[in-house]
Design an enzyme around this catalytic site. Sequence first.
Site, short mmCIF file in Angstrom:
data_model
loop_
_atom_site.label_atom_id
_atom_site.label_comp_id
_atom_site.label_asym_id
_atom_site.label_seq_id
_atom_site.Cartn_x
_atom_site.Cartn_y
_atom_site.Cartn_z
NE ARG A 71 -3.81 0.61 2.05
CZ ARG A 71 -5.03 0.70 2.59
NH1 ARG A 71 -5.23 1.45 3.66
NH2 ARG A 71 -6.04 0.05 2.08
CG ASP A 111 -13.44 6.30 -1.42
OD1 ASP A 111 -13.37 6.03 -0.21
OD2 ASP A 111 -12.43 6.44 -2.15
CD GLN A 166 -12.94 -2.09 -0.37
OE1 GLN A 166 -12.06 -1.96 0.47
NE2 GLN A 166 -14.12 -2.62 -0.09
CB CYS A 216 -13.85 1.03 0.19
SG CYS A 216 -13.18 2.68 0.37
CG HIS A 268 -8.52 0.14 -2.68
ND1 HIS A 268 -7.74 -0.94 -2.32
CD2 HIS A 268 -9.17 0.51 -1.54
CE1 HIS A 268 -7.91 -1.18 -1.03
NE2 HIS A 268 -8.77 -0.34 -0.54
NE ARG A 318 -10.02 -5.30 0.79
CZ ARG A 318 -9.27 -4.29 1.25
NH1 ARG A 318 -9.85 -3.24 1.82
NH2 ARG A 318 -7.96 -4.28 1.11
#
Length: 307
Positions: free
Chosen positions: A101, A224, A131, A264, A128, A292
């Site tokens: 990340r 988001d 996700q 998310c 991402h 996830r």
Amino acid sequence: MVRHFRRDDDITPAEQQQIIDLAITMKADPYAHKPLAGPKSVALVFDKPSTRTRVSFSVGVADLGGNPLIIQAGESQLGAKESIADTARVLERMVAAIVWRTFAQSDIDEMAAHSTVPVINSLSDDFHPCQLLADLMTIREHKGRLAGLTVAFVGDGSSNMANSYLVACAIAGINVRIATPVNYQPLVEAHETATRIAGETGGSVLVTDAVADALVDADVVVTDTWISMGQESEKEKRVADFAGYGVTTELLAAAKDDAIFLHCLPAYRGHEVDAEVIDGPQSVVWDAAENRLHAQKALMHFLLTAS
Ligand code: CP
Ligand code: NVA
């Protein structure tokens, strides 16, 4: 040839379906697959904070018979004293995969270019993709299918989530719509890639600043945060710019009656989503958070066993 997951389109439509199928199988029988038996280690490198990604990859690696090795920002030589290429050359001698990340997508790409073990993007400024595997799995669970559905992302179209929604939904044959202010457009390249892929899968792509247009017949409504990690200094401007793009109960009512809501997380109630929505009956955000784990286990299994 080693397979990486740098962005959503590193897998084909058939592979995306295969990974989601496996994730659903693994959710029902979590300890049956052990591709990391040894235990082999997986490096989990974090240059930004995380709750879900850190926990789901740690638990997932252990479930697969392996050993999660968490490396937080500033704890290694990466970035400060050692190049990405040299870090890859060292890590690949000792770990089965590298999960990273970080900020720049180009850094993920560089790590992958120099690594003989799979590199997984666990969030960059641009994408991402992990996700999205979890979100698509959650949509499959609640709607029974993906192709032909309509998904409306409302909010920051320039976010990593919006770019990944465009590309991953196009791969799944979904009609994906992004409603965002004109100054917050997705990456041109992601928009073009999604449009090209949608032409092959039967999906479609719409980017608009008209929220109402995005919500017509939507099966899924997504948002988001308006302030992604690294953008904290822009908070005041962004909150003003996104006025009218928060998911309220009135906005959700413009989608289909049985539409589900995804985010998310972490969420900021009163900004991009109202508490009545995220804590309401149409919200499936906790399912997505759990997924996830299952989706990433299936992804790691796929990458580790791909020839
Ligand atoms: N959704 C997500 O990636 O959450 P974390 O930042 O907590 O990992
Ligand atoms: N767009 C958000 C996602 C958090 C999981 C960010 O990058 O901070």
